[in-house]
Design a protein around this motif. Sequence first.
Motif, PDB file in Angstrom:
ATOM      1  N   TRP B  83      53.751  22.720  -9.096  1.00 60.68           N
ATOM      2  CA  TRP B  83      54.290  21.374  -8.901  1.00 60.68           C
ATOM      3  C   TRP B  83      53.273  20.474  -8.200  1.00 60.68           C
ATOM      4  O   TRP B  83      53.007  19.350  -8.599  1.00 60.68           O
ATOM      5  CB  TRP B  83      55.598  21.431  -8.106  1.00 60.68           C
ATOM      6  CG  TRP B  83      56.177  20.056  -7.882  1.00 60.68           C
ATOM      7  CD1 TRP B  83      56.224  19.352  -6.713  1.00 60.68           C
ATOM      8  CD2 TRP B  83      56.764  19.218  -8.881  1.00 60.68           C
ATOM      9  NE1 TRP B  83      56.792  18.127  -6.921  1.00 60.68           N
ATOM     10  CE2 TRP B  83      57.135  18.014  -8.245  1.00 60.68           C
ATOM     11  CE3 TRP B  83      57.007  19.357 -10.246  1.00 60.68           C
ATOM     12  CZ2 TRP B  83      57.746  16.962  -8.926  1.00 60.68           C
ATOM     13  CZ3 TRP B  83      57.614  18.307 -10.927  1.00 60.68           C
ATOM     14  CH2 TRP B  83      57.976  17.130 -10.266  1.00 60.68           C
ATOM     15  N   ARG B  84      52.676  21.034  -7.152  1.00 57.42           N
ATOM     16  CA  ARG B  84      51.742  20.245  -6.351  1.00 57.42           C
ATOM     17  C   ARG B  84      50.472  19.921  -7.139  1.00 57.42           C
ATOM     18  O   ARG B  84      49.901  18.852  -7.011  1.00 57.42           O
ATOM     19  CB  ARG B  84      51.395  21.057  -5.100  1.00 57.42           C
ATOM     20  CG  ARG B  84      50.766  20.285  -4.007  1.00 57.42           C
ATOM     21  CD  ARG B  84      51.023  20.948  -2.675  1.00 57.42           C
ATOM     22  NE  ARG B  84      50.391  22.244  -2.556  1.00 57.42           N
ATOM     23  CZ  ARG B  84      51.030  23.339  -2.182  1.00 57.42           C
ATOM     24  NH1 ARG B  84      52.312  23.311  -1.912  1.00 57.42           N
ATOM     25  NH2 ARG B  84      50.393  24.483  -2.078  1.00 57.42           N
ATOM     26  N   ARG B  88      53.873  17.509 -10.847  1.00 49.36           N
ATOM     27  CA  ARG B  88      54.327  16.182 -10.413  1.00 49.36           C
ATOM     28  C   ARG B  88      53.586  15.053 -11.109  1.00 49.36           C
ATOM     29  O   ARG B  88      53.991  13.894 -11.017  1.00 49.36           O
ATOM     30  CB  ARG B  88      54.250  16.064  -8.890  1.00 49.36           C
ATOM     31  CG  ARG B  88      52.850  16.086  -8.331  1.00 49.36           C
ATOM     32  CD  ARG B  88      52.901  16.282  -6.828  1.00 49.36           C
ATOM     33  NE  ARG B  88      51.622  16.019  -6.215  1.00 49.36           N
ATOM     34  CZ  ARG B  88      51.353  16.246  -4.928  1.00 49.36           C
ATOM     35  NH1 ARG B  88      52.278  16.749  -4.146  1.00 49.36           N
ATOM     36  NH2 ARG B  88      50.189  15.956  -4.418  1.00 49.36           N
ATOM     37  N   GLU B  89      52.480  15.387 -11.787  1.00 49.40           N
ATOM     38  CA  GLU B  89      51.747  14.380 -12.556  1.00 49.40           C
ATOM     39  C   GLU B  89      52.349  14.209 -13.949  1.00 49.40           C
ATOM     40  O   GLU B  89      51.996  13.293 -14.672  1.00 49.40           O
ATOM     41  CB  GLU B  89      50.287  14.803 -12.753  1.00 49.40           C
ATOM     42  CG  GLU B  89      49.548  15.185 -11.483  1.00 49.40           C
ATOM     43  CD  GLU B  89      49.030  13.989 -10.723  1.00 49.40           C
ATOM     44  OE1 GLU B  89      49.018  12.900 -11.313  1.00 49.40           O
ATOM     45  OE2 GLU B  89      48.652  14.140  -9.548  1.00 49.40           O
TER      46      GLU B  89
END
Lengths: 294, 171
Positions: B83-84, B88-89
């Motif tokens: 996710w990081r 999330r992009e």
Amino acid sequence: MRKAMTFKTRLLAVAAVGVALALPMSASAHRGWMVPAFTTLSGDSAWVTVDAAISNELFYPDHRAMRTDGVKVIAPDGAADKIQNAATGQYRSTFDVQLTKPGTYKIFTASNSVMASWTENGEVKRFRGSPEDFAKQVPAGAADLKTIKSSSRNETFVTRDKPTLEALKPTGQGLELVPVTHPTDVIATEAATFKFVIDGKPAAGLEVTLIPGGARWRAAPGEIKVKSGPDGAVTFTLPEAGMYWVNANVRSGETVRGGPGMGGAPGAAPAPATPLAGDGMSASYTAVIEAQRP
Amino acid sequence: MKRSISLLTFAGAAVGSSAMAADLNVTVEVPKLNVAEYHKPYVAIWIENPADSTAAGTLAVWYDAKNREDNGAKWLKDMRQWWRKAGREMSFPADGVSGATRAPGPHKLVFSGAKGALKNLKPGQYNLVVEAAREVGGHEAVRVPFAWGKPGKLATAKGSAELGAVTVSVK
């Protein structure tokens, strides 16, 4: 009863200067905090619930609920947003924020106040209130003018999807955090850097304290102290994942509390106005951040 | 001649990727867990640059895209490393990436070198990361190193809780 009155008087005085909540963190162990259930969220229908209290232990509501009427929200696009479903109990307030937009939300309380004394026709006058009222009520060029400026800020940050910076722009008033590492991108065991500014300028030599939550289950408080360099930056590595309370304070010159309307016995006649001994300022900054598991 | 080409590719030289479009064959075992409340794991399969741990592409994300009120996307963040670094992009559902959660058992997957994240992947060393997060369960990431750019041997690693064996081969 007497105690209740004192508290009420104080609240009134505090409300009067527009310090909606953040009761001054005087020389006590009481710490104000707003703890979001999550700092990192995904999905279009994201909501986050936040607990807010003033407590001794972090983050256990053991002293007093934080009032929610002064809690503000800045959305990722910089627009003002709102808290929802606010409720205040004996020890803790709770409210929700709906993250309708992707990016970082800042949830905060902020207050600025001025205490002043001056002489007019040989008589000492005193003022306590907002900077706006100060400008209106205290005559320009007043004789023997002395001021003590106070500001306090209490924040937390929540990101839906990708972190953004718009909501974190400093206002230039009081002590503020400027991200180098984004506050919702702090990872346990990895170095993180925050910059602090005072009235928009680097807060050099500032002592910043980071205290992990969950104190009840630890023998030692585990606080971490770091000092900022000339650019106001502090770098730290949080050892464990969890929520941390971040705090820094600046004081200079005269910062005496009290004077008319403050701290006197309730119902007693106000003491005659006395001039402030000098100029001074105090600024405090508090935040709750999460160190995420790597 | 052939030898010098492969040396070049390992040096990271710009070589038209279509000239050597290989496929990435992956197996992921979702272990059968004897727990009171079982939910199929959310799984992200992604490529990591080993040098700086950044993501070089996402191959697959198994989640409940059809969940009412978008509660599927709500838990994407729990595959925290992915996710990081990548998730999330992206926007979800993502074509060719999103997929439904899978039941316990071994799952054979073939990712085409001519499509998606592999299409423009430069030859070199990478980790295939399989990251799983399970509702009311745990989180685990398994890394399998592999070389992209020419066919290679089968590489394997095994999770200890939320993931079983993961194998990778470039064919």
